[in-house]
Design a protein around this motif. Structure first.
Motif, PDB file in Angstrom:
ATOM      1  N   ASP A  23       7.688   5.812   1.318  1.00 37.01           N
ATOM      2  CA  ASP A  23       6.277   5.462   1.156  1.00 37.01           C
ATOM      3  C   ASP A  23       6.004   4.829  -0.193  1.00 37.01           C
ATOM      4  OD1 ASP A  23       4.978   6.131   3.539  1.00 37.01           O
ATOM      5  OD2 ASP A  23       4.832   8.243   2.977  1.00 37.01           O
ATOM      6  N   ILE A  24       5.105   3.873  -0.205  1.00 40.51           N
ATOM      7  CA  ILE A  24       4.532   3.348  -1.442  1.00 40.51           C
ATOM      8  C   ILE A  24       3.165   4.013  -1.548  1.00 40.51           C
ATOM      9  CG2 ILE A  24       3.671   1.312  -2.651  1.00 40.51           C
ATOM     10  CD1 ILE A  24       5.667  -0.350  -1.022  1.00 40.51           C
ATOM     11  N   ILE A  25       3.011   4.904  -2.516  1.00 44.26           N
ATOM     12  CA  ILE A  25       1.769   5.674  -2.584  1.00 44.26           C
ATOM     13  C   ILE A  25       0.656   4.951  -3.332  1.00 44.26           C
ATOM     14  CG2 ILE A  25       2.926   7.881  -2.280  1.00 44.26           C
ATOM     15  CD1 ILE A  25       2.701   8.303  -5.305  1.00 44.26           C
ATOM     16  N   SER A  26       1.011   3.937  -4.092  1.00 48.19           N
ATOM     17  CA  SER A  26       0.027   3.161  -4.843  1.00 48.19           C
ATOM     18  C   SER A  26       0.687   1.871  -5.302  1.00 48.19           C
ATOM     19  CB  SER A  26      -0.458   3.959  -6.058  1.00 48.19           C
ATOM     20  OG  SER A  26      -1.278   3.170  -6.892  1.00 48.19           O
ATOM     21  N   LEU A  27      -0.131   0.866  -5.571  1.00 45.21           N
ATOM     22  CA  LEU A  27       0.398  -0.376  -6.133  1.00 45.21           C
ATOM     23  C   LEU A  27       0.294  -0.403  -7.656  1.00 45.21           C
ATOM     24  CD1 LEU A  27      -0.882  -2.944  -3.496  1.00 45.21           C
ATOM     25  CD2 LEU A  27       1.387  -1.923  -3.709  1.00 45.21           C
ATOM     26  N   ASP A  28      -0.104   0.713  -8.242  1.00 42.42           N
ATOM     27  CA  ASP A  28      -0.131   0.831  -9.694  1.00 42.42           C
ATOM     28  C   ASP A  28       1.295   0.894 -10.221  1.00 42.42           C
ATOM     29  OD1 ASP A  28      -2.938   0.868  -9.860  1.00 42.42           O
ATOM     30  OD2 ASP A  28      -2.998   3.041  -9.526  1.00 42.42           O
ATOM     31  N   ASP A  29       1.483   0.413 -11.454  1.00 40.28           N
ATOM     32  CA  ASP A  29       2.819   0.359 -12.042  1.00 40.28           C
ATOM     33  C   ASP A  29       3.538   1.700 -12.015  1.00 40.28           C
ATOM     34  OD1 ASP A  29       2.579  -2.336 -12.528  1.00 40.28           O
ATOM     35  OD2 ASP A  29       2.014  -2.092 -14.640  1.00 40.28           O
ATOM     36  N   TRP A  30       2.832   2.793 -12.318  1.00 43.97           N
ATOM     37  CA  TRP A  30       3.479   4.101 -12.369  1.00 43.97           C
ATOM     38  C   TRP A  30       4.082   4.466 -11.014  1.00 43.97           C
ATOM     39  CZ3 TRP A  30       1.901   7.770  -8.981  1.00 43.97           C
ATOM     40  CH2 TRP A  30       0.625   7.631  -8.424  1.00 43.97           C
ATOM     41  N   ALA A  31       3.425   4.103  -9.924  1.00 44.99           N
ATOM     42  CA  ALA A  31       3.926   4.431  -8.592  1.00 44.99           C
ATOM     43  C   ALA A  31       5.076   3.509  -8.195  1.00 44.99           C
ATOM     44  CB  ALA A  31       2.809   4.349  -7.565  1.00 44.99           C
ATOM     45  N   TYR A  46      -1.364  -1.953   8.676  1.00 42.70           N
ATOM     46  CA  TYR A  46      -2.812  -1.922   8.482  1.00 42.70           C
ATOM     47  C   TYR A  46      -3.513  -1.893   9.830  1.00 42.70           C
ATOM     48  CZ  TYR A  46      -2.532  -6.953   9.385  1.00 42.70           C
ATOM     49  OH  TYR A  46      -2.285  -8.177   9.948  1.00 42.70           O
ATOM     50  N   THR A  71      -5.651   3.884   9.265  1.00 38.41           N
ATOM     51  CA  THR A  71      -5.624   3.643   7.825  1.00 38.41           C
ATOM     52  C   THR A  71      -4.411   2.806   7.487  1.00 38.41           C
ATOM     53  OG1 THR A  71      -4.384   5.682   7.471  1.00 38.41           O
ATOM     54  CG2 THR A  71      -6.775   5.834   7.288  1.00 38.41           C
TER      55      THR A  71
END
Length: 189
Positions: A23-31, A46, A71
């Motif tokens: 899973d990619i939980i976020s597109l933020d750098d930390w994730a 989607y 979702t």
């Protein structure tokens, strides 16, 4: 579908065990920094909402009630780095792809595109397993264009059995991303 179900399908189709969905939980750098490397592809799931269907008349029809609970989810196909193969650049070969002609098979098509193109970017260690469905299908359709490959895939009776077995092994079905009708896009990295 969950990463477990996508990985089960991928391995049944002939993607090597060194690749798995996560899973990619976020597109933020930390994730994104937490994803195993290399990332061979990203599969975006989607919902097909009534508004999306109205904006794109060519989209497949769906029951509006089925899409309200859906979702978006994203998964990445990743593998641990392995020596010189990690970060190797593409060889310049054109990507292998086919046109989807089978209804509601976009996730499977994304998995096939991932498996067919991972070796081009990351080396032979990521090639389809010899003798597998994907390796055999690629060999049989090597000289065909994308549309003819899609038609050939539609005629593959064994694909339905592979898909059903993988769904049972993965423990969920295609509507697991929220219970509604969705669509998937694959970006091979």
């Amino acid at each position: 579908p969950t990463p477990r179900a996508l990985t089960a399908l991928a391995h049944k189709l002939g993607i090597p065990p060194s690749l798995a969905f996560t899973d990619i939980i976020s597109l933020d750098d930390w994730a994104l920094d937490m994803l195993p490397r290399p990332v061979a592809a990203v599969l975006l799931l989607y919902p097909l909402t009534p508004a999306l269907l109205a904006a794109h008349p060519s989209a497949p029809p769906t029951d509006a009630a089925d899409t309200t609970a859906a979702t978006a989810a994203a998964s990445a196909v990743t593998a641990p780095p392995s020596g010189a193969d990690a970060g190797a650049s593409a060889t310049g070969d054109a990507p292998w792809y086919l046109t989807q002609v089978v209804s509601n098979a976009c996730g499977t098509i994304g998995v096939l595109h991932t498996g067919a193109n991972a070796a081009t970017a990351y080396g032979d260690a990521y090639s389809p397993v010899p003798g597998s469905f994907l390796a055999s299908f690629m060999e049989r359709t090597r000289s065909l264009g994308a549309g003819a490959r899609g038609a050939a895939l539609e005629a593959e009776e064994s694909l339905e059995e592979i898909h059903a077995t993988a769904a049972a092994d993965g423990g969920d079905g295609p509507a697991a991303a929220g219970g509604g009708r969705g669509h998937a896009l694959c970006r091979v990295c």
